[in-house]
Each structure stands twice: as structure tokens, then as C-alpha cells.
Design an enzyme around this catalytic site. Structure first.
Site, PDB file in Angstrom:
ATOM      1  N   ALA A  31       0.805  -0.896   0.149  1.00  0.00           N
ATOM      2  CA  ALA A  31       0.443   0.091   0.314  1.00  0.00           C
ATOM      3  C   ALA A  31       1.212   1.104  -0.138  1.00  0.00           C
ATOM      4  O   ALA A  31       1.706   1.679   0.427  1.00  0.00           O
ATOM      5  CB  ALA A  31      -1.263  -0.060   1.554  1.00  0.00           C
ATOM      6  N   ASP A  32       0.644   2.079  -0.664  1.00  0.00           N
ATOM      7  CA  ASP A  32       0.634   3.523  -0.899  1.00  0.00           C
ATOM      8  C   ASP A  32      -0.211   4.504  -0.789  1.00  0.00           C
ATOM      9  O   ASP A  32      -1.226   5.050  -1.051  1.00  0.00           O
ATOM     10  CB  ASP A  32       2.101   3.952  -1.940  1.00  0.00           C
ATOM     11  CG  ASP A  32       2.713   4.934  -1.945  1.00  0.00           C
ATOM     12  OD1 ASP A  32       3.765   4.693  -0.846  1.00  0.00           O
ATOM     13  OD2 ASP A  32       2.455   5.804  -2.196  1.00  0.00           O
TER      14      ASP A  32
END
Length: 186
Positions: free
Chosen positions: A68-69
Site C-alpha cells: 500500500a502507498d
């Protein structure tokens, strides 16, 4: 039980997956997180999430890997983690009294396929005083967070309202992520 891996060292993402009562392990991916200016914010977070997951999944091909970012976007400008206190103050002044978006790209790679998505939440800030900004920066809290604030901490006082997933602003759209992991057969 199939192995679930969070490809992140984020304490907030770890806490969120624990909240969902999932059994997982953490194997942080160490990738270049440079965002290329030619990408839209949506493309940038999706690409970084994929790279994070792929860096771990290449070594654990039979596991379910979540990457995730998260970024804050204000008027088409990507606000990542501030490098200095001055940069944090500038970001908070920008967001003061305005609306912005928090985007989280999520990549789930598994033996049964993959799920790639971007979650978008709109956040509205109250007008902030210089005193509020400097008092907040003095806590050290904004320095490891996109957009220089953590909604789950003292910056909750800055938020007038949100439209969308609260947990997305924290760093992981939890409900959608868990549903996608299960859809892929975990």
C-alpha cells in the site's frame, strides 16, 4: 491457513490489520519510493503499492501479499512525508481551511491472481492558526505522515469532516482490503 504478508513497516497499517483480527506477518519491502512527476497521483500510488507487494511476492510466491502507498493531494500537488519541520508547516498551511484528497493505492498479489485499486477520501480542514501548526509540529507527529498529519492523532482536531473511508486516511482502506484478500481465496 495460507500466509498473509503486509509488505510495509507502517505501524498504522499493522494496527489496522490487527484490528481486522487477521493473522499476518510483516516483511517490509525496500523499494525506491520516488514518485515520477509524469504519473497522476492515482497512477503513482497504485504503482508504488504494486512495487512494494511485488518486491515481497517475488520471494513468497505462494503467499498473499499486501502492498500500500498513501499520499495527500491538494490542487493536483502530491504531498508526501515532510522532510523538514518547515516543509511540514508549509503543508499544513496549504491544507488549512481547504479540502484535499487522501489516496491509497493497494496491491494484493496472491497465487490466485491480484487485486489493484485506489481508494480516495475527501478531507476538509478547519482554518488553522500558526500556534496550532507549530504546537502540532513540536509533537513530532507529522514528520512520518503524508501531508504532515495523522488523522488518528492530535490532527483529528484539524478535521472538519471527511467524505469516504476514515481508515483510508489512516493508511489502509481496511474493509475493502479485507474483502479483496478474501475474494482472492485467502
Amino acid at each position: 491457513m495460507k500466509q498473509l504478508i503486509l509488505a510495509s513497516s507502517s505501524p498504522r497499517r499493522k494496527q489496522l490489520l490487527e484490528l481486522a483480527n487477521l493473522r499476518f506477518q510483516i516483511l517490509a519491502s525496500h523499494i525506491d519510493e520516488q514518485i515520477h512527476e509524469t504519473k497522476s497521483p492515482e497512477q503513482a500510488v497504485q504503482l508504488l503499492a504494486y512495487r512494494k507487494a511485488k518486491a515481497v511476492a517475488d520471494h513468497y510466491p505462494h503467499s498473499y501479499v499486501i502492498g500500500a502507498d498513501t499520499v495527500v493531494v491538494y490542487q493536483d500537488n502530491i504531498l508526501g512525508k515532510p522532510k523538514t519541520e518547515e516543509e511540514a508547516a508549509a503543508m499544513l498551511r496549504m491544507l488549512s481551511g481547504n479540502e484535499h484528497h487522501v489516496l491509497t493505492g493497494v496491491a494484493i498479489l496472491s497465487p490466485n491472481g491480484q487485486s489493484l485499486f485506489v481508494e480516495k477520501t475527501k478531507v476538509f480542514f478547519w482554518d488553522l492558526t500558526e500556534e496550532e501548526i507549530f504546537d502540532y509540529i513540536a509533537t513530532g507527529e507529522p514528520m512520518d505522515k503524508a501531508g504532515a498529519y495523522g488523522i488518528q492523532g492530535r490532527a483529528a482536531l484539524f478535521v472538519k469532516r471527511i467524505e469516504g473511508d476514515y481508515f483510508n486516511v489512516v493508511g489502509l482502506p481496511l474493509s475493502r482490503t479485507v474483502r479483496e484478500v478474501k475474494r482472492l481465496g485467502w
